[in-house]
Scaffold this active site. Structure first.
Site, PDB file in Angstrom:
ATOM      1  N   LEU A  14      46.339  37.753  37.747  1.00  0.00           N
ATOM      2  CA  LEU A  14      45.767  39.098  37.909  1.00  0.00           C
ATOM      3  C   LEU A  14      44.995  39.486  36.653  1.00  0.00           C
ATOM      4  O   LEU A  14      45.419  40.339  35.876  1.00  0.00           O
ATOM      5  CB  LEU A  14      46.863  40.127  38.202  1.00  0.00           C
ATOM      6  CG  LEU A  14      47.309  40.199  39.653  1.00  0.00           C
ATOM      7  CD1 LEU A  14      48.512  41.115  39.798  1.00  0.00           C
ATOM      8  CD2 LEU A  14      46.184  40.671  40.542  1.00  0.00           C
ATOM      9  N   HIS A  15      43.860  38.831  36.450  1.00  0.00           N
ATOM     10  CA  HIS A  15      43.013  39.090  35.304  1.00  0.00           C
ATOM     11  C   HIS A  15      41.597  39.362  35.777  1.00  0.00           C
ATOM     12  O   HIS A  15      41.155  38.818  36.780  1.00  0.00           O
ATOM     13  CB  HIS A  15      43.012  37.889  34.345  1.00  0.00           C
ATOM     14  CG  HIS A  15      44.371  37.587  33.815  1.00  0.00           C
ATOM     15  ND1 HIS A  15      44.984  38.357  32.853  1.00  0.00           N
ATOM     16  CD2 HIS A  15      45.271  36.638  34.149  1.00  0.00           C
ATOM     17  CE1 HIS A  15      46.183  37.877  32.603  1.00  0.00           C
ATOM     18  NE2 HIS A  15      46.389  36.833  33.387  1.00  0.00           N
ATOM     19  N   ALA A  16      40.873  40.184  35.066  1.00  0.00           N
ATOM     20  CA  ALA A  16      39.459  40.480  35.297  1.00  0.00           C
ATOM     21  C   ALA A  16      39.135  40.755  36.764  1.00  0.00           C
ATOM     22  O   ALA A  16      39.564  41.751  37.309  1.00  0.00           O
ATOM     23  CB  ALA A  16      38.584  39.394  34.711  1.00  0.00           C
TER      24      ALA A  16
END
Length: 93
Positions: A14-16
């Protein structure tokens, strides 16, 4: 309280971009939702900074929860989004 336990389907976690997609879906859900790493403290799923701060990695289990009326349908849609690592918001969100 309704909750769903799912594994993060995005390889990068769950990044960018995945976090942005998830936060938009959580905001559109119409009910307050929290997200937490398994065993961790829940954070507001509609907050980009809070979701990024989780540091949830691909394959890691997260817990989506809400105690609002109608939460089950919203949690089902969000759980599908997270577990399948969808690149676009489904029309049903």
């Amino acid at each position: 309280m309704a909750e769903r336990r799912v594994n993060v389907g995005w390889a990068e976690g769950l990044h960018a971009r995945p976090a942005s997609i998830f936060v938009r879906a959580a905001t559109a859900a119409g009910v307050p939702v929290t997200i937490a790493k398994a065993g961790g403290d829940p954070v507001n799923a509609a907050s980009m900074l809070a979701v990024l701060a989780l540091g949830a990695q691909g394959g890691e289990e997260v817990v989506l929860a809400s105690d609002a009326e109608g939460a089950d349908a919203a949690l089902d849609r969000l759980a599908k989004l997270v577990s399948e690592g969808l690149e676009e918001l489904p029309e049903t969100v």
